[in-house]
Design a protein around this motif. Structure first.
Motif, short mmCIF file in Angstrom:
data_model
loop_
_atom_site.label_atom_id
_atom_site.label_comp_id
_atom_site.label_asym_id
_atom_site.label_seq_id
_atom_site.Cartn_x
_atom_site.Cartn_y
_atom_site.Cartn_z
N PRO A 263 0.81 -1.24 0.00
CA PRO A 263 0.00 0.00 0.00
C PRO A 263 0.83 1.27 0.00
N ASN A 264 2.10 1.19 0.40
CA ASN A 264 2.96 2.38 0.41
C ASN A 264 4.42 1.92 0.48
N ALA A 265 5.32 2.86 0.74
CA ALA A 265 6.73 2.50 0.84
C ALA A 265 6.91 1.53 2.01
N PHE A 266 7.96 0.70 1.94
CA PHE A 266 8.16 -0.31 2.97
C PHE A 266 9.62 -0.35 3.39
N THR A 267 9.91 -1.13 4.45
CA THR A 267 11.29 -1.24 4.90
C THR A 267 11.97 -2.38 4.14
N ASP B 145 12.96 -5.07 5.20
CA ASP B 145 12.41 -6.38 5.57
C ASP B 145 10.88 -6.40 5.41
N PHE B 146 10.39 -5.61 4.47
CA PHE B 146 8.99 -5.64 4.00
C PHE B 146 7.96 -5.17 5.02
N ARG B 147 8.38 -4.42 6.06
CA ARG B 147 7.37 -3.89 6.98
C ARG B 147 6.72 -2.67 6.34
N THR B 148 5.40 -2.53 6.54
CA THR B 148 4.71 -1.38 5.96
C THR B 148 4.36 -0.36 7.04
N GLU B 149 4.83 -0.65 8.27
CA GLU B 149 4.59 0.31 9.35
C GLU B 149 5.91 0.60 10.06
N GLY B 150 5.92 1.69 10.80
CA GLY B 150 7.10 2.02 11.62
C GLY B 150 8.17 2.78 10.86
N GLU B 151 9.35 2.84 11.48
CA GLU B 151 10.46 3.65 10.96
C GLU B 151 11.12 3.02 9.72
N GLY B 152 11.85 3.85 9.01
CA GLY B 152 12.73 3.35 7.94
C GLY B 152 12.02 2.88 6.69
N ARG B 153 10.81 3.40 6.43
CA ARG B 153 10.10 2.96 5.23
C ARG B 153 10.50 3.84 4.06
N ASN B 154 11.53 3.42 3.34
CA ASN B 154 11.99 4.24 2.21
C ASN B 154 12.17 3.43 0.93
N VAL C 11 13.38 -6.45 -5.83
CA VAL C 11 13.24 -7.84 -6.25
C VAL C 11 13.71 -8.66 -5.07
N GLY C 12 12.85 -9.53 -4.58
CA GLY C 12 13.12 -10.25 -3.34
C GLY C 12 14.24 -11.27 -3.44
N THR C 13 14.83 -11.56 -2.29
CA THR C 13 15.83 -12.62 -2.20
C THR C 13 15.37 -13.56 -1.08
N GLY C 14 16.09 -14.66 -0.90
CA GLY C 14 15.72 -15.61 0.15
C GLY C 14 14.36 -16.22 -0.12
N VAL C 15 13.48 -16.22 0.91
CA VAL C 15 12.16 -16.82 0.71
C VAL C 15 11.35 -16.06 -0.33
N MET C 16 11.70 -14.81 -0.55
CA MET C 16 10.98 -13.99 -1.53
C MET C 16 11.69 -14.02 -2.89
N GLN C 17 12.61 -14.94 -3.08
CA GLN C 17 13.38 -15.09 -4.31
C GLN C 17 12.50 -14.97 -5.56
N GLY C 18 12.88 -14.05 -6.44
CA GLY C 18 12.19 -13.94 -7.71
C GLY C 18 10.87 -13.19 -7.67
N VAL C 19 10.41 -12.85 -6.48
CA VAL C 19 9.14 -12.13 -6.38
C VAL C 19 9.43 -10.63 -6.34
N MET C 20 8.71 -9.86 -7.15
CA MET C 20 8.92 -8.43 -7.15
C MET C 20 7.93 -7.75 -6.23
N ILE C 21 8.40 -6.72 -5.53
CA ILE C 21 7.52 -5.99 -4.63
C ILE C 21 7.50 -4.53 -5.07
N LEU C 22 6.32 -3.97 -5.24
CA LEU C 22 6.21 -2.58 -5.66
C LEU C 22 5.22 -1.85 -4.76
N SER C 23 5.55 -0.62 -4.41
CA SER C 23 4.62 0.23 -3.69
C SER C 23 3.61 0.77 -4.70
N LYS C 24 2.33 0.63 -4.38
CA LYS C 24 1.28 1.02 -5.33
C LYS C 24 1.35 2.51 -5.70
N PRO C 25 1.42 3.44 -4.72
CA PRO C 25 1.49 4.85 -5.12
C PRO C 25 2.76 5.18 -5.91
#
Ligand SMILES: [Zn+2]
Ligand SMILES: [Zn+2]
Length: 342
Positions: free
Chosen positions: A154-158, A160-169, A174-188
């Motif tokens: 829903p918005n910028a994230f940290t 480690d993929f948190r969408t709340e709290g500090e450090g959301r920039n 493109v994910g690594t580890g368990v998120m290997q190959g999965v792309m993450i994009l902030s909608k806005p």
């Protein structure tokens, strides 16, 4: 995820061979059994034909579906979205527009777009697919083999993929580890990247260019599959000079490009696709080099990967994995319910 006649043909040949082998083995086994009544033999033959038919169907599924999508009309409301947001699309001729549309349909048929604590609307879906298609539009053989799912936050994230709290920039990765190959994009950020075509920023294109960079096996800012060997040294020199200019405050490029070679390639590509005229004026050398990378027909370099000749459509998060939203629930019981495909 382009529709490639060549690959569709390879797929048919391999599927036919496979089916023949299975069919032959089956009929040899039947003819080897003694004392069968005629009726049973007929039933077994019929069963064998059915098995062959299904085997062929399973092996050719992806390419048959691609052919259907090619014939399907492009949704009118998606066309309006492309016209409103995507300058690259508007600059294409009619024939190229049809191809761009088909490729978007295929991409969204094979790639899952999932909203994590947000809804995936048509604008989000179409712009995510447009980001994927723009950098590889000149390469009909290209497949994003390692990407099967895009998560929309829903918005910028940290980091480690948190969408709340500090450090959301972070607005895309493109994910690594368990998120290997999965792309993450902030909608806005995804939508904003297309809304303003003059700011040289487009997070969708940026992330897909990272995938092109990594397609040769490493993230290093040198897209070897897209660049002939003799251009690698000049490319490194162009990067070095422009990074120096950024550091001295003399460049019109987004300063994030000076982070390292990987980010330089992605940032310069955003600039190239968003505002090519400005780039040509401000740094003709860089513009020419990127024209070579993205417009040159290097399709002979894209070998048909065996997995893409079948029904493989890229890495997706497992249905029984933990949901990336940190709810502690299984993916299928949580955000996967917000997933969309075409
Ligand atoms: Zn980046
Ligand atoms: Zn969830």
């Amino acid at each position: 995820m382009h529709l490639s006649e060549k690959k569709a043909k390879t797929n048919k040949i391999i599927a036919t061979l496979f089916t023949s082998v299975i069919g032959l083995a089956y009929f040899m086994i039947i003819s080897g059994i003694d004392n069968l009544s005629d009726n049973i033999v007929y039933i077994l033959y019929a069963g064998g034909l059915l098995v062959c038919y299904n085997t062929y169907g399973i092996f050719t599924k992806k390419f048959r579906e691609r052919a259907i999508l090619k014939a399907a009309t492009f949704p009118e409301k998606w066309k309006k979205i492309l016209e409103k947001y995507v300058q690259f699309y508007n600059a294409l001729n009619e024939e190229e527009k049809r191809r761009f549309e088909t490729e978007i349909q295929i991409f969204l048929h094979e790639t899952r777009v999932t909203g994590i604590k947000t809804e995936v609307d048509d604008v989000t879906m179409v712009l995510a697919a447009a980001s994927a298609e723009i950098p590889v539009f000149s390469f009909p053989e290209w497949e994003y083999d390692n990407l099967g799912e895009i998560l929309i936050y829903p918005n910028a994230f940290t980091k480690d993929f948190r969408t709340e709290g500090e450090g959301r920039n972070v607005t895309g990765m493109v994910g690594t580890g368990v998120m290997q190959g999965v792309m993450i994009l902030s909608k806005p950020a995804l939508i904003g990247g297309f809304e303003n075509s003059k700011d040289k920023k487009n997070v969708g294109i940026h992330e897909f260019v990272h995938l092109l960079d990594a397609a040769d096996g490493k993230y290093d800012g040198i897209p070897e599959l897209f660049m002939q060997n003799q251009y690698i040294a000049p490319w490194l020199e162009i990067m070095r000079k422009e990074t120096e200019r950024i550091n001295k405050g003399q460049s019109k490029m987004n300063p994030y490009g000076a982070t390292n070679a990987v980010e330089f390639f992605a940032v310069a590509s955003e600039y190239f696709f968003e505002h090519p005229m400005a780039l040509q004026k401000n740094n003709p050398e860089l513009y020419d080099m990127l024209s070579l990378v993205f417009r040159q027909d290097t399709k002979s370099k894209f070998k048909t990967a065996l997995k893409s000749a079948f029904n493989y459509t890229g890495i997706k998060i497992g249905r029984n994995s933990m949901c990336p939203c940190n709810s502690g629930k299984k993916y299928k019981k949580c955000c996967l319910k917000n997933a969309r495909t075409y």
